[in-house]
Scaffold this motif. Structure first.
Motif, PDB file in Angstrom:
ATOM      1  N   GLU A  59       0.872  -1.140   0.011  1.00 35.33           N
ATOM      2  CA  GLU A  59       0.105  -0.065  -0.043  1.00 35.33           C
ATOM      3  C   GLU A  59       0.857   1.340  -0.039  1.00 35.33           C
ATOM      4  N   GLN A  60       1.798   1.228   0.826  1.00 38.22           N
ATOM      5  CA  GLN A  60       2.727   2.664   0.696  1.00 38.22           C
ATOM      6  C   GLN A  60       3.583   2.739  -0.446  1.00 38.22           C
ATOM      7  N   ILE A  61       3.984   1.496  -1.212  1.00 38.71           N
ATOM      8  CA  ILE A  61       4.552   1.574  -2.404  1.00 38.71           C
ATOM      9  C   ILE A  61       3.685   2.281  -3.521  1.00 38.71           C
ATOM     10  N   ASP A  62       2.347   1.853  -3.473  1.00 39.39           N
ATOM     11  CA  ASP A  62       1.342   2.486  -4.281  1.00 39.39           C
ATOM     12  C   ASP A  62       1.189   3.914  -4.179  1.00 39.39           C
ATOM     13  N   GLU A  63       1.027   4.266  -2.686  1.00 40.20           N
ATOM     14  CA  GLU A  63       0.898   5.709  -2.444  1.00 40.20           C
ATOM     15  C   GLU A  63       1.993   6.635  -2.555  1.00 40.20           C
ATOM     16  N   ILE A  64       3.279   6.237  -2.688  1.00 41.71           N
ATOM     17  CA  ILE A  64       4.253   7.050  -3.035  1.00 41.71           C
ATOM     18  C   ILE A  64       4.484   7.356  -4.312  1.00 41.71           C
ATOM     19  N   LEU A  65       4.134   6.010  -5.134  1.00 44.25           N
ATOM     20  CA  LEU A  65       4.123   6.327  -6.613  1.00 44.25           C
ATOM     21  C   LEU A  65       3.245   7.189  -7.150  1.00 44.25           C
TER      22      LEU A  65
END
Length: 241
Positions: free
Chosen positions: A98-104
């Motif tokens: 979820e954090q990877i998607d958020e920062i992207l």
């Protein structure tokens, strides 16, 4: 009065850029998910020069709908400052999906959609317009936060590509800050990394958000109207290049 969009407007570099832009006579559309911070700005400056837009750029629906919604009320907008960003300061192994998607989404996809949607509308006027992206020295020399460094490197690539894509009417440049004091990101940078930044600076006056804002507004305005596709460092000479 020229209109200017600034994302991540409620704090740090974004807030300093809002304040400087209003001083220079711009009408600012400030976007952020920090509703309280936006309310403070709205109360301070008033509706004549500032419009608050609550927006969470981690959400794709917001990213895709933000610019179209603005043009329902604004016939033309002079500039866009893509400042909103996330930094966690942690190992790539510690990121959740979820954090990877958020920062992207926040650090890269928002810039893709906001920039193209803005340029598509403003190029029709065949008049000078400006986009300024906020990159980072982390996108040039690397970061202990691999996702942050990767997204900021992508911002640099996007800046150069869009300078071609949106020419000749919309200029696209980037500011690449190093260690900026008095920001939320500063407090999350590991101590050893802050010490490394400070060690390499050849100028010792701490860089504040207001100093970055001055460079951003120079790039937005006519003074640097012959620059596009450029990355301007604000780093106290820490990384001569």
């Amino acid at each position: 009065m020229k209109k200017l969009i600034i994302t991540g407007a409620a704090n740090g570099i974004g807030r300093a850029t809002v304040e400087r832009a209003i001083q220079l006579g711009y009408f600012v559309i400030g976007a952020d998910k920090d509703a309280e911070g936006l309310e403070t700005l709205q109360s301070r400056y008033g509706a004549d020069v500032f419009e608050a837009q609550s927006a969470d750029f981690s959400e794709m629906a917001t990213i895709k709908g933000f610019i179209p919604s603005l043009y329902e009320r604004h016939a033309t907008i002079y500039g866009l400052v893509n400042n909103a960003g996330i930094y966690h300061g942690k190992s790539v192994y510690a990121y959740s999906d979820e954090q990877i998607d958020e920062i992207l989404n926040v650090n890269l996809k928002a810039l893709v959609y906001l920039s193209k949607d803005f340029a598509e509308r403003e190029m029709q006027h065949e008049a000078p317009r400006s986009i300024v992206n906020i990159a980072s020295v982390a996108g040039e020399v690397g970061s202990c936060d691999a996702l942050y460094g990767a997204t900021k490197a992508a911002v640099i690539g996007l800046t150069k590509a869009n300078a071609w894509n949106f020419a000749p009417f919309v200029r696209v440049n980037a500011v690449s800050p190093a260690l900026i004091h008095d920001t939320a990101i500063y407090d999350t940078i590991p101590d050893y990394r802050r010490a490394e930044y400070a060690r390499q600076e050849v100028l010792k006056d701490p860089i504040l958000p207001s100093a970055v804002a001055e460079v951003i507004l120079l790039l937005v305005g006519d003074a640097l109207r012959h620059l596009t596709g450029r990355v301007i460092p604000v780093d106290n000479g820490a990384y001569p290049r």
